[in-house]
Design a protein around this motif. Structure first.
Motif, PDB file in Angstrom:
ATOM      1  N   PHE A 126       9.758   4.992   3.656  1.00  0.00           N
ATOM      2  CA  PHE A 126      10.681   6.051   3.259  1.00  0.00           C
ATOM      3  C   PHE A 126      10.921   7.040   4.393  1.00  0.00           C
ATOM      4  CE2 PHE A 126       9.269   4.695  -1.041  1.00  0.00           C
ATOM      5  CZ  PHE A 126      10.521   4.356  -1.530  1.00  0.00           C
ATOM      6  N   GLU A 127       9.936   7.196   5.272  1.00  0.00           N
ATOM      7  CA  GLU A 127      10.152   8.023   6.459  1.00  0.00           C
ATOM      8  C   GLU A 127      11.203   7.381   7.372  1.00  0.00           C
ATOM      9  OE1 GLU A 127       6.500   8.673   8.490  1.00  0.00           O
ATOM     10  OE2 GLU A 127       5.597   9.833   6.859  1.00  0.00           O
ATOM     11  N   LEU A 128      11.050   6.075   7.591  1.00  0.00           N
ATOM     12  CA  LEU A 128      11.987   5.361   8.465  1.00  0.00           C
ATOM     13  C   LEU A 128      13.395   5.351   7.903  1.00  0.00           C
ATOM     14  CD1 LEU A 128       9.750   2.326   9.525  1.00  0.00           C
ATOM     15  CD2 LEU A 128      10.518   4.217  10.980  1.00  0.00           C
ATOM     16  N   MET A 129      13.512   5.410   6.592  1.00  0.00           N
ATOM     17  CA  MET A 129      14.838   5.422   5.973  1.00  0.00           C
ATOM     18  C   MET A 129      15.652   6.631   6.405  1.00  0.00           C
ATOM     19  SD  MET A 129      14.618   4.080   2.048  1.00  0.00           S
ATOM     20  CE  MET A 129      16.375   4.323   1.868  1.00  0.00           C
ATOM     21  N   GLN A 130      14.971   7.698   6.772  1.00  0.00           N
ATOM     22  CA  GLN A 130      15.659   8.924   7.159  1.00  0.00           C
ATOM     23  C   GLN A 130      16.047   8.930   8.636  1.00  0.00           C
ATOM     24  OE1 GLN A 130      16.310  10.825   4.539  1.00  0.00           O
ATOM     25  NE2 GLN A 130      15.068   9.386   3.335  1.00  0.00           N
ATOM     26  N   GLN A 131      15.641   7.884   9.370  1.00  0.00           N
ATOM     27  CA  GLN A 131      15.897   7.834  10.802  1.00  0.00           C
ATOM     28  C   GLN A 131      17.052   6.882  11.113  1.00  0.00           C
ATOM     29  OE1 GLN A 131      12.273   6.912  12.907  1.00  0.00           O
ATOM     30  NE2 GLN A 131      11.049   8.371  11.701  1.00  0.00           N
ATOM     31  N   LYS A 132      18.080   7.388  11.737  1.00  0.00           N
ATOM     32  CA  LYS A 132      19.251   6.585  12.086  1.00  0.00           C
ATOM     33  C   LYS A 132      18.882   5.452  13.032  1.00  0.00           C
ATOM     34  CE  LYS A 132      23.909   6.982  14.001  1.00  0.00           C
ATOM     35  NZ  LYS A 132      24.908   7.906  14.593  1.00  0.00           N
ATOM     36  N   GLU A 133      17.964   5.718  13.945  1.00  0.00           N
ATOM     37  CA  GLU A 133      17.561   4.720  14.925  1.00  0.00           C
ATOM     38  C   GLU A 133      16.927   3.506  14.254  1.00  0.00           C
ATOM     39  OE1 GLU A 133      14.812   4.390  18.994  1.00  0.00           O
ATOM     40  OE2 GLU A 133      14.779   6.196  17.748  1.00  0.00           O
ATOM     41  N   ALA A 134      16.148   3.729  13.185  1.00  0.00           N
ATOM     42  CA  ALA A 134      15.492   2.626  12.474  1.00  0.00           C
ATOM     43  C   ALA A 134      16.512   1.695  11.847  1.00  0.00           C
ATOM     44  CB  ALA A 134      14.549   3.181  11.406  1.00  0.00           C
ATOM     45  N   TRP A 135      17.617   2.243  11.367  1.00  0.00           N
ATOM     46  CA  TRP A 135      18.672   1.421  10.796  1.00  0.00           C
ATOM     47  C   TRP A 135      19.413   0.641  11.880  1.00  0.00           C
ATOM     48  CZ3 TRP A 135      19.077   0.617   5.694  1.00  0.00           C
ATOM     49  CH2 TRP A 135      18.487   1.538   4.827  1.00  0.00           C
ATOM     50  N   GLU A 136      19.679   1.319  12.991  1.00  0.00           N
ATOM     51  CA  GLU A 136      20.413   0.673  14.077  1.00  0.00           C
ATOM     52  C   GLU A 136      19.631  -0.476  14.698  1.00  0.00           C
ATOM     53  OE1 GLU A 136      21.228   3.911  16.683  1.00  0.00           O
ATOM     54  OE2 GLU A 136      22.979   4.614  15.546  1.00  0.00           O
ATOM     55  N   LYS A 137      18.298  -0.328  14.817  1.00  0.00           N
ATOM     56  CA  LYS A 137      17.466  -1.365  15.411  1.00  0.00           C
ATOM     57  C   LYS A 137      17.093  -2.464  14.413  1.00  0.00           C
ATOM     58  CE  LYS A 137      15.262   1.380  19.054  1.00  0.00           C
ATOM     59  NZ  LYS A 137      13.962   1.854  19.613  1.00  0.00           N
ATOM     60  N   GLY A 138      17.404  -2.249  13.156  1.00  0.00           N
ATOM     61  CA  GLY A 138      17.058  -3.249  12.142  1.00  0.00           C
ATOM     62  C   GLY A 138      15.627  -3.166  11.680  1.00  0.00           C
ATOM     63  N   THR A 139      14.950  -2.048  11.998  1.00  0.00           N
ATOM     64  CA  THR A 139      13.573  -1.873  11.520  1.00  0.00           C
ATOM     65  C   THR A 139      13.541  -1.801  10.001  1.00  0.00           C
ATOM     66  OG1 THR A 139      13.073  -0.623  13.537  1.00  0.00           O
ATOM     67  CG2 THR A 139      11.496  -0.444  11.714  1.00  0.00           C
ATOM     68  N   ILE A 140      14.549  -1.176   9.445  1.00  0.00           N
ATOM     69  CA  ILE A 140      14.702  -1.060   7.998  1.00  0.00           C
ATOM     70  C   ILE A 140      15.890  -1.913   7.561  1.00  0.00           C
ATOM     71  CG2 ILE A 140      15.464   0.467   6.146  1.00  0.00           C
ATOM     72  CD1 ILE A 140      12.640   0.898   6.611  1.00  0.00           C
ATOM     73  N   ARG A 141      15.682  -2.700   6.535  1.00  0.00           N
ATOM     74  CA  ARG A 141      16.770  -3.459   5.922  1.00  0.00           C
ATOM     75  C   ARG A 141      16.626  -3.353   4.410  1.00  0.00           C
ATOM     76  NH1 ARG A 141      18.266  -9.088   8.643  1.00  0.00           N
ATOM     77  NH2 ARG A 141      20.346  -8.265   8.182  1.00  0.00           N
ATOM     78  N   THR A 142      17.726  -3.439   3.701  1.00  0.00           N
ATOM     79  CA  THR A 142      17.709  -3.410   2.244  1.00  0.00           C
ATOM     80  C   THR A 142      18.295  -4.713   1.713  1.00  0.00           C
ATOM     81  OG1 THR A 142      19.925  -2.497   1.893  1.00  0.00           O
ATOM     82  CG2 THR A 142      18.152  -0.932   2.393  1.00  0.00           C
ATOM     83  N   SER A 193       0.822  -1.209   0.000  1.00  0.00           N
ATOM     84  CA  SER A 193       0.000   0.000   0.000  1.00  0.00           C
ATOM     85  C   SER A 193       0.859   1.263   0.000  1.00  0.00           C
ATOM     86  CB  SER A 193      -0.917   0.012   1.225  1.00  0.00           C
ATOM     87  OG  SER A 193      -0.154   0.129   2.417  1.00  0.00           O
ATOM     88  N   GLN A 194       0.232   2.362  -0.386  1.00  0.00           N
ATOM     89  CA  GLN A 194       0.935   3.639  -0.389  1.00  0.00           C
ATOM     90  C   GLN A 194       1.313   4.063   1.021  1.00  0.00           C
ATOM     91  OE1 GLN A 194       1.928   5.157  -3.213  1.00  0.00           O
ATOM     92  NE2 GLN A 194       3.082   6.545  -1.894  1.00  0.00           N
ATOM     93  N   GLU A 195       0.475   3.686   1.995  1.00  0.00           N
ATOM     94  CA  GLU A 195       0.779   4.011   3.385  1.00  0.00           C
ATOM     95  C   GLU A 195       2.069   3.332   3.845  1.00  0.00           C
ATOM     96  OE1 GLU A 195      -3.445   4.715   2.575  1.00  0.00           O
ATOM     97  OE2 GLU A 195      -2.108   3.005   2.247  1.00  0.00           O
TER      98      GLU A 195
END
Length: 413
Positions: A53-69, A45-47
């Motif tokens: 993409f919002e989480l991609m801009q947050q350093k904390e999301a990367w450190e916690k593994g919320t975002i992965r590529t 979904s668009q949501e």
């Protein structure tokens, strides 16, 4: 994408795609340019996309593994990802409807992966966009338009009917006949013929072998006389003239001539054409009543999966060869009938040709072969690779695609 979707499901994540190189052309307009949504309904979904993409801009999301590529996974992990088990093991109950050389296939290798990729492809291609529908309509009109027009004219009784746009639509037209699909000649046989440089990956056969299988189907279904032909080789198109009792349909596009490689051929067509016309052939194959292909072709593998999830299981699948270069299907270092390459050299249980290895080296200069093939202590194979000027690098990027048409993008999980 099938592998990344499996990883996302297994890790309770959501797959979000970004750049799709095959959609980076003028046919895809606006926000759909360079996006999977140019051709099919978005993968999420668009949501979810906006939140990712919002989480991609947050350093904390990367450190916690919320975002992965996709860079968080190796190529091997993506290509051979474990099929999700959330729905049990339905593949254990499946019976293939594939035939090779007159013998019914009892089972396919890695049935779980085969089942999963069929489900994933069906999901990812579940709804066509307006752009894809226009491509399909244009192809059907070019191939079947005159034949359809003759049928309409032959059925007219008296004068040409007047437009009835002002009249109310009947309930049966509104609720029952609304899902009327575009006309195509039935029954229709789809045939995907691969030759040329595909010989470095599988045992290819002449067009005559495909037509022999077509004749076998017609013995059982005598009303069959229409073939949708998908091929990159102009030689195959030319040989259709030798079969006047069949009606052949195909897209009008420049095809390979002589020993032109697939990479050179696609480059000559341009990104737009080299993406759109194979997609049309793929979707036409999924709509056809019968299918003849090659188990050694990845394209045929995907077509079979879409057909199996689209009500075509009992139509069967006739193949001209076995899976790729299987030990039972090929002799050691057997020279192929098309070209002087040695198909599927057997080294330590790995099967590939010299030309395919050189292709790996040219297309993926930083590919870590020991990791990708899990070679371990296979010194014989490593010696062979060294002789071909391959090199191992510990700082390889584990890239997924380098121009062969898959997603060359960020995949956010």
């Amino acid at each position: 994408m099938c592998g990344l979707l499996a990883i996302a499901i297994n890790e309770n994540r959501v797959l979000v795609t970004s750049y799709y190189n095959r959609a980076d052309h003028d046919g895809c307009k606006g926000s759909s340019r360079s996006s999977w949504s140019c051709y099919f309904f978005p993968e999420t979904s668009q949501e979810c996309r906006g939140r990712a993409f919002e989480l991609m801009q947050q350093k904390e999301a990367w450190e916690k593994g919320t975002i992965r590529t996709k860079d968080n996974y190796t190529s091997k992990e993506i290509w051979t990802s474990r099929p999700p088990r959330k729905w049990g093991s339905p593949w254990s109950y499946l019976q293939p409807t594939t035939e090779i050389n007159g013998s019914f296939v009892a089972f396919h290798r890695k049935m779980d992966r085969r089942w999963w990729r069929a489900q994933a492809v069906r999901y990812l291609m579940r709804f066509q966009t307006e752009y894809t529908c226009q491509l399909m309509n244009a192809a059907r009109h070019a191939a079947f338009g005159k034949e359809a027009a003759k049928m309409v004219l032959a059925g007219l009784d008296g004068e040409w009917p007047k437009a009835n746009s002002g009249q109310p639509v009947s309930e049966i037209e509104k609720y029952v006949w609304f899902d009327h699909k575009p006309w195509i000649p039935r029954p229709l046989l789809s045939m995907h013929v691969r030759m040329g440089d595909k010989a470095c990956e599988m045992n290819v056969v002449g067009f005559e072998e495909y037509m022999n299988l077509a004749g076998r189907i017609r013995k059982r279904f005598p009303d069959l006389h229409s073939i949708w032909l998908s091929t990159e080789m102009q030689e195959v198109i030319d040989r259709t003239k030798l079969y006047p009792r069949w009606d052949f349909y195909f897209t009008e596009v420049k095809r390979q001539v002589g020993n032109m490689t697939m990479a050179v051929y696609e480059a000559s067509l341009g990104r737009k054409t080299s993406t759109n016309y194979p997609l049309v052939n793929f979707l036409m194959a999924t709509e056809s009543d019968f299918f003849i292909g090659a188990l050694g072709s990845t394209w045929c593998f995907l077509i079979d999966g879409m057909r199996n999830t689209g009500g075509k299981v009992m139509a069967g699948y006739l193949s001209v060869n076995k899976d790729r270069c299987s030990p039972k299907g090929y002799e050691k270092d057997q020279p192929h009938q098309y070209g002087d390459d040695r198909c599927c050299s057997h080294l330590g249980g790995h099967h590939f040709s010299v030309s395919s290895l050189r292709s790996m080296r040219l297309n993926h200069p930083t590919w870590h072969l020991r990791n990708a093939l899990d070679l371990k202590e296979d010194t014989e194979l490593l010696t062979r690779l060294k002789d071909l000027n391959f090199c191992e690098r510990d700082n390889h990027p584990d890239g997924w695609d380098n121009g062969d048409g898959n997603l060359q993008q960020q995949n956010l999980l």
